[in-house]
Write an enzyme that holds these catalytic residues in place. Structure first.
Site, PDB file in Angstrom:
ATOM      1  N   GLU A 209       0.922  -1.136  -0.124  1.00 60.22           N
ATOM      2  CA  GLU A 209       0.090   0.106  -0.084  1.00 60.22           C
ATOM      3  C   GLU A 209       0.740   1.172   0.100  1.00 60.22           C
ATOM      4  O   GLU A 209       1.375   1.635   1.010  1.00 60.22           O
ATOM      5  CB  GLU A 209      -1.007  -0.065   1.243  1.00 60.22           C
ATOM      6  N   CYS A 243      -2.403   9.502   2.951  1.00 61.35           N
ATOM      7  CA  CYS A 243      -2.101   8.655   1.590  1.00 61.35           C
ATOM      8  C   CYS A 243      -3.146   9.159   0.395  1.00 61.35           C
ATOM      9  O   CYS A 243      -2.640   9.236  -0.720  1.00 61.35           O
ATOM     10  CB  CYS A 243      -1.812   7.267   1.735  1.00 61.35           C
TER      11      CYS A 243
HETATM   12  P1  NAD Z   1       8.069   4.643   5.116  1.00 60.30           P
HETATM   13  O1  NAD Z   1       8.027   3.803   4.106  1.00 60.30           O
HETATM   14  O2  NAD Z   1       9.254   5.674   5.326  1.00 60.30           O
HETATM   15  O3  NAD Z   1       7.857   3.538   6.454  1.00 60.30           O
HETATM   16  C1  NAD Z   1       7.031   2.572   6.706  1.00 60.30           C
HETATM   17  C2  NAD Z   1       7.464   1.356   7.313  1.00 60.30           C
HETATM   18  O4  NAD Z   1       8.434   0.898   6.689  1.00 60.30           O
HETATM   19  C3  NAD Z   1       7.791   1.964   8.808  1.00 60.30           C
HETATM   20  O5  NAD Z   1       7.204   0.710   9.655  1.00 60.30           O
HETATM   21  C4  NAD Z   1       9.143   1.995   8.843  1.00 60.30           C
HETATM   22  O6  NAD Z   1       9.644   1.489  10.062  1.00 60.30           O
HETATM   23  C5  NAD Z   1       9.648   0.856   8.031  1.00 60.30           C
HETATM   24  N1  NAD Z   1      10.980   1.378   7.231  1.00 60.30           N
HETATM   25  C6  NAD Z   1      11.540   2.514   6.836  1.00 60.30           C
HETATM   26  N2  NAD Z   1      12.549   2.628   6.508  1.00 60.30           N
HETATM   27  C7  NAD Z   1      12.795   0.982   6.099  1.00 60.30           C
HETATM   28  C8  NAD Z   1      13.842   0.473   5.520  1.00 60.30           C
HETATM   29  N3  NAD Z   1      14.974   0.932   5.125  1.00 60.30           N
HETATM   30  N4  NAD Z   1      13.831  -1.108   5.684  1.00 60.30           N
HETATM   31  C9  NAD Z   1      12.805  -1.693   6.108  1.00 60.30           C
HETATM   32  N5  NAD Z   1      11.851  -1.025   6.719  1.00 60.30           N
HETATM   33  C10 NAD Z   1      11.769   0.514   6.846  1.00 60.30           C
HETATM   34  O7  NAD Z   1       6.594   5.305   4.957  1.00 60.30           O
HETATM   35  P2  NAD Z   1       6.012   6.426   6.101  1.00 60.30           P
HETATM   36  O8  NAD Z   1       6.686   7.654   5.861  1.00 60.30           O
HETATM   37  O9  NAD Z   1       5.985   5.983   7.461  1.00 60.30           O
HETATM   38  O10 NAD Z   1       4.644   6.836   5.249  1.00 60.30           O
HETATM   39  C11 NAD Z   1       4.519   7.640   4.331  1.00 60.30           C
HETATM   40  C12 NAD Z   1       4.227   7.090   3.013  1.00 60.30           C
HETATM   41  O11 NAD Z   1       3.277   6.040   2.851  1.00 60.30           O
HETATM   42  C13 NAD Z   1       3.669   7.903   1.888  1.00 60.30           C
HETATM   43  O12 NAD Z   1       4.307   7.664   0.540  1.00 60.30           O
HETATM   44  C14 NAD Z   1       2.114   7.730   1.873  1.00 60.30           C
HETATM   45  O13 NAD Z   1       1.543   7.694   0.620  1.00 60.30           O
HETATM   46  C15 NAD Z   1       2.402   6.101   2.071  1.00 60.30           C
HETATM   47  N6  NAD Z   1       0.734   5.760   2.625  1.00 60.30           N
HETATM   48  C16 NAD Z   1       0.252   4.745   1.980  1.00 60.30           C
HETATM   49  C17 NAD Z   1      -1.090   4.417   2.410  1.00 60.30           C
HETATM   50  C18 NAD Z   1      -1.689   3.463   1.571  1.00 60.30           C
HETATM   51  O14 NAD Z   1      -2.909   2.696   2.056  1.00 60.30           O
HETATM   52  N7  NAD Z   1      -1.616   3.066   0.257  1.00 60.30           N
HETATM   53  C19 NAD Z   1      -1.183   4.668   3.467  1.00 60.30           C
HETATM   54  C20 NAD Z   1      -0.512   5.776   4.363  1.00 60.30           C
HETATM   55  C21 NAD Z   1       0.840   6.024   4.098  1.00 60.30           C
END
Ligand code: NAD
Length: 458
Positions: A209, A243
């Protein structure tokens, strides 16, 4: 407990078939609902500590959706989990055919920080309803919400069935080295790629997602006041950290000024942006994102907002006009309270511009003329969306929620969530009464003619 031990423990619990009965699943969903209801105040307090968000908005955008999902699963689970009989083809008669939903096994749910509860708990609920064991890894950025979920779940559910493993990049990386039966990830596109690669090593299926730039089309015949209201609500909810928030607006030249005036009036009225901002206006998650967003603001194009209160990590709802597709604000998903507005005169060319870019997670159209609405909805590929509203489509759990292309793969909510964590096992049950000689050598042309008639029939 380290990730390896945790996955081993859950895999053994799953292998012993404890989670498969509907009774087990329903009892745990009920228990989870009660746990959340009994601890609602703690859940509100944690979100307030992370975002300064009001109880009202936390209920509206987080808990109500979680309860709705729990109630849907409790109500419809027997229906979703039912063995489905299907027609048997001629070549297999006499016989019966059926599809048997079965849980996948041990699944990993990785949540994002912007809606810490619903983005972590809704997939976990679907996974439990489908009969899996679940390891949940919430985002470390919304630290207090992660902590309360870990506390409540880990002290009330056995580790081998449902467990929260807190942590950031290194803890997630350790989890991703393990073999899961499904990984459900919500977050950014770059991290989505990391998750996909890690999953591929074990041939683990994924739901991703992700995000993207979600456009809003405003057609000249729209209900202008309602359009402005619903865009302003969807954009500045959670300070734009949603999002499916409208990322940018594409409005017909003839009503551009009226729309800008009305949206600005509403921003002033709703958020009282003059000095301190209304109490409980949601703050930006951290300084890094605050700085990133402030750099996107183009003062020359700003018609309202455009400044922040750094000590509180607040950014005023900001609207920017006269933007074109090449402006820096149009490069990546904004994910904050900045709304660029692009004016168009020819719908076809603006559709072509949007189609050149990655497929959005959401798309919204405001207008009355069905031919133009239809044109936008059919020509542009996007995850999901709404006509004459923003964001609200995700509250209907009968609508599968998810992206397409770089905005994600797979979907969830309601039955779609159950399906995401279910394998559909196909079973053909044959009668032993007859066995057509046709299948066996020696082959000849008469047999081939009959075979062709038999096997090609739908
Ligand atoms: P992110 O990708 O930075 O983090 C998401 C998760 O991944 C967190 O639990 C984090 O701990 C983990 N993570 C971060 N870096 C990592 C790595 N290098 N290796 C492994 N795991 C890692 O995203 P975010 O900043 O938490 O969320 C924002 C993004 O999420 C935006 O792009 C938004 O559009 C998207 N989003 C999508 C939805 C949807 O339903 N499609 C919903 C909410 C947010």
């Amino acid at each position: 407990m380290n990730a390896h031990e945790l996955v081993k423990l859950q895999s053994e619990f799953f292998a012993a078939d404890h989670t498969k009965s509907l009774k087990f699943r329903q009892a745990n969903l009920l228990k989870f609902k009660k746990l959340l209801k009994d601890n609602e105040q703690k859940l509100y307090d944690a979100i307030y500590a992370d975002f300064g968000k009001s109880e009202y908005e936390t209920y509206e955008t987080e808990l109500s959706l979680v309860y709705h999902e729990l109630n849907s699963a409790l109500k419809y689970l027997p229906q979703w989990a039912k063995i489905q009989k299907v027609t048997t083809n001629l070549a297999n008669l006499p016989g019966t055919s059926s599809i048997h939903p079965e849980p996948l096994g041990t699944v990993l749910v990785i949540g994002a920080w912007n809606y810490p509860y619903q983005l972590s708990l809704i997939p976990a609920i679907s996974a439990i309803a489908a009969g899996n064991t679940v390891i949940l890894k919430p985002s470390e950025l919304s630290a207090k919400s992660s902590e309360i979920m870990a506390h409540l779940i880990n002290t009330n559910f056995p580790t081998d069935f449902f467990h929260v493993q807190e942590g950031g990049v290194s803890e997630t990386a350790e989890l991703l080295e393990q073999k899961f039966d499904k990984i459900f990830f919500t977050g950014s596109i770059p991290v989505g790629k990391i998750v996909y690669q890690a999953a591929a090593k074990h041939l683990t299926p994924v739901v991703l997602e992700l995000g993207g730039k979600s456009p809003v089309f405003v057609l000249p015949d729209c209900d202008l006041k309602m359009t402005a209201k619903r865009i302003v609500w969807g954009k500045f909810l959670n300070a734009g950290q949603t999002c499916v928030a409208p990322d940018y607006v594409i409005v017909h030249q003839s009503i551009k000024q009226k729309l800008l005036d009305e949206m600005s009036r509403l921003v002033r009225e709703i958020f009282d942006i003059g000095t301190e901002l209304k109490e409980n206006y949601v703050r930006i998650i951290n300084k890094k994102h605050y700085d990133r967003l402030m750099q996107l603001i183009d003062n020359e194009k700003t018609i309202i907002g455009g400044s922040g209160i750094e000590s509180k990590l607040l950014i005023r709802p900001t609207i920017m006009e006269n933007i074109d597709f090449e402006h820096p604000v149009m490069a990546d998903e904004i994910f904050g309270p900045i709304l660029p507005v692009i004016a168009y005169s020819d719908l076809n060319s603006v559709i072509v511009e949007v189609k050149k870019r990655p497929k959005p997670l959401a798309l919204y159209v405001f207008g009355k003329k069905s031919r133009d609405i239809e044109r936008i909805l059919t020509r542009i590929s996007f995850g999901g969306g709404a006509v004459n509203d923003t964001v609200m489509h995700l509250t209907n759990s009968n609508l599968p929620f998810g992206g397409v292309g770089s905005s994600g793969t797979g979907n969830y909510h309601g039955e779609a969530g159950f399906k995401a964590f279910t394998h559909y096992k196909s079973i053909l049950e044959k009668s032993t009464l007859i066995e057509p000689p046709l299948k066996y050598p020696p082959y000849n042309s008469t047999k081939l003619t009959i075979l062709k008639r038999l096997l090609e029939r739908p």
